[in-house]
Write an enzyme that holds these catalytic residues in place. Structure first.
Site, PDB file in Angstrom:
ATOM      1  N   LYS A  16       0.932  -1.422   0.426  1.00  0.00           N
ATOM      2  CA  LYS A  16       0.159   0.026  -0.031  1.00  0.00           C
ATOM      3  C   LYS A  16       0.781   0.944  -0.579  1.00  0.00           C
ATOM      4  O   LYS A  16       0.218   2.102  -1.100  1.00  0.00           O
ATOM      5  CB  LYS A  16      -0.975  -0.047   1.292  1.00  0.00           C
ATOM      6  N   ARG A  91     -10.496   1.265   8.192  1.00  0.00           N
ATOM      7  CA  ARG A  91     -10.642  -0.740   8.786  1.00  0.00           C
ATOM      8  C   ARG A  91     -11.398  -1.056   9.523  1.00  0.00           C
ATOM      9  O   ARG A  91     -10.929  -1.922  10.152  1.00  0.00           O
ATOM     10  CB  ARG A  91      -9.035  -0.319   9.157  1.00  0.00           C
ATOM     11  N   ARG A 130      11.489  -5.033   5.193  1.00  0.00           N
ATOM     12  CA  ARG A 130      10.658  -4.457   5.061  1.00  0.00           C
ATOM     13  C   ARG A 130      11.785  -3.006   5.882  1.00  0.00           C
ATOM     14  O   ARG A 130      11.904  -2.848   7.165  1.00  0.00           O
ATOM     15  CB  ARG A 130       9.272  -3.691   5.556  1.00  0.00           C
ATOM     16  N   ARG A 163      10.386  -1.103  11.375  1.00  0.00           N
ATOM     17  CA  ARG A 163       9.201  -0.853  12.195  1.00  0.00           C
ATOM     18  C   ARG A 163       9.606  -1.519  13.674  1.00  0.00           C
ATOM     19  O   ARG A 163       9.237  -2.696  13.054  1.00  0.00           O
ATOM     20  CB  ARG A 163       7.765  -0.676  11.242  1.00  0.00           C
ATOM     21  N   ARG A 174      -1.781  -8.100  13.472  1.00  0.00           N
ATOM     22  CA  ARG A 174      -1.723  -7.195  12.172  1.00  0.00           C
ATOM     23  C   ARG A 174      -3.372  -8.278  11.559  1.00  0.00           C
ATOM     24  O   ARG A 174      -3.890  -7.639  11.061  1.00  0.00           O
ATOM     25  CB  ARG A 174      -0.998  -6.384  11.789  1.00  0.00           C
TER      26      ARG A 174
HETATM   27  P1  AMP Z   1       0.035   1.100   8.697  1.00  0.00           P
HETATM   28  O1  AMP Z   1       1.024   1.625   8.924  1.00  0.00           O
HETATM   29  O2  AMP Z   1      -1.803   0.830   8.087  1.00  0.00           O
HETATM   30  O3  AMP Z   1       0.161  -0.502   8.919  1.00  0.00           O
HETATM   31  O4  AMP Z   1      -0.374   0.993  10.718  1.00  0.00           O
HETATM   32  C1  AMP Z   1       0.040   0.947  11.506  1.00  0.00           C
HETATM   33  C2  AMP Z   1      -0.335   0.987  12.818  1.00  0.00           C
HETATM   34  O5  AMP Z   1      -1.535   1.796  13.138  1.00  0.00           O
HETATM   35  C3  AMP Z   1      -1.792  -0.323  12.668  1.00  0.00           C
HETATM   36  O6  AMP Z   1      -0.914  -1.394  12.211  1.00  0.00           O
HETATM   37  C4  AMP Z   1      -3.073  -0.044  13.837  1.00  0.00           C
HETATM   38  O7  AMP Z   1      -2.310   0.217  15.215  1.00  0.00           O
HETATM   39  C5  AMP Z   1      -3.100   1.244  13.614  1.00  0.00           C
HETATM   40  N1  AMP Z   1      -4.051   2.181  13.026  1.00  0.00           N
HETATM   41  C6  AMP Z   1      -3.589   2.271  11.317  1.00  0.00           C
HETATM   42  N2  AMP Z   1      -4.727   2.929  10.751  1.00  0.00           N
HETATM   43  C7  AMP Z   1      -5.426   2.527  11.423  1.00  0.00           C
HETATM   44  C8  AMP Z   1      -7.105   2.136  11.535  1.00  0.00           C
HETATM   45  N3  AMP Z   1      -7.336   3.098  10.022  1.00  0.00           N
HETATM   46  N4  AMP Z   1      -7.741   2.261  12.192  1.00  0.00           N
HETATM   47  C9  AMP Z   1      -7.125   1.677  13.225  1.00  0.00           C
HETATM   48  N5  AMP Z   1      -5.681   2.066  13.497  1.00  0.00           N
HETATM   49  C10 AMP Z   1      -4.628   2.384  12.479  1.00  0.00           C
END
Ligand code: AMP
Length: 225
Positions: A16, A91, A130, A163, A174
């Site tokens: 993404k 999400r 990553r 990360r 996740r």
């Molecule tokens: P990502 O970078 O999109 O993988 O997001 C990293 C983390 O941020 C996720 O594992 C969640 O803990 C939090 N997060 C990101 N977007 C959302 C969302 N729309 N709703 C809830 N938590 C989120």
């Protein structure tokens, strides 16, 4: 010309972030990544960042009310008037309902959802390999897309890091969140006929070609989807 108000969806490691960078540059729309926004809050040690931190480390979703308030505020900013790309939101069905209610019937109404699909095994290796630039956010992979100099960003010279949640334990959680909470969101937008599936197990160039095709078809199609 039609406005490009879109979502990009897919599990962790589906690409993404990489596709979002390319879309943002080519189509010149605001890129809203909720993960990046939370990481930024955390870096600046804000109250919001502290609230989100334990959820993020555990690979759990940050509570809906916190996330929704942050996104709604961001969508109200002027740079979203000419199109936007939401990356990592909505999400959960609650997030989707609030978002739909906010945009339906307005110029910010959703037009297209790109859904990146990938085999689970590949996701795990992508996540573990990553690396991300601390300064500009560019995404690398130590095996398939390494930087020229180890640990240094090709684009800006920034430091590359892994990360804190890119490990097997957090990844398992996740994935579980994705299947439990995010899959119903996909089904919701599929019923509305907004989804274009893209096979993201391919090379970056191939995935990007398919993503552009989906976007260009959407932009050139006069009918409302
Ligand atoms: P990502 O970078 O999109 O993988 O997001 C990293 C983390 O941020 C996720 O594992 C969640 O803990 C939090 N997060 C990101 N977007 C959302 C969302 N729309 N709703 C809830 N938590 C989120």
């Amino acid at each position: 010309m039609k406005k490009l108000n879109m979502l990009i969806m897919g599990p962790a490691g589906s690409g993404k972030g990489t596709m979002s960078e390319l879309i943002e540059k080519k189509y010149n729309i605001a890129h809203i990544s909720t993960g990046d926004m939370f990481r930024n809050e955390l870096k600046n040690n804000t109250e919001l960042g502290q609230k989100a931190s334990s959820y993020m480390k555990a690979g759990l979703l940050v509570p809906d009310e916190v996330t929704i308030a942050m996104v709604v505020k961001r969508l109200n900013q002027d740079d979203c008037n000419d199109g936007y790309l939401l990356d990592g939101f909505p999400r959960s069905l609650v997030q989707a309902d609030v978002y739909d209610a906010k945009v339906i019937g307005t110029p910010k109404d959703l037009g297209l959802v790109i859904n990146l699909t990938v085999d689970e095994e590949l996701l795990i290796s992508r996540i573990e390999n990553r690396r991300i630039c601390r300064s500009c956010g560019a995404v690398y992979n130590v095996v398939t897309l390494p930087s020229k100099v180890e640990g240094v960003c090709d684009i800006c010279g920034g430091e590359l890091y892994q990360r804190a949640d890119d490990n097997r334990e957090s990844l398992k959680q996740r994935m579980a969140s994705y299947y439990e909470e995010t899959a119903p969101v996909l089904e919701h937008y599929r019923r509305l006929g907004l989804i274009r599936d893209v096979n993201a197990s391919q090379s970056i160039e191939e995935v990007w070609a398919d993503v552009q095709k989906a976007i260009d078809e959407f932009l050139n199609n006069e009918e409302v989807l």
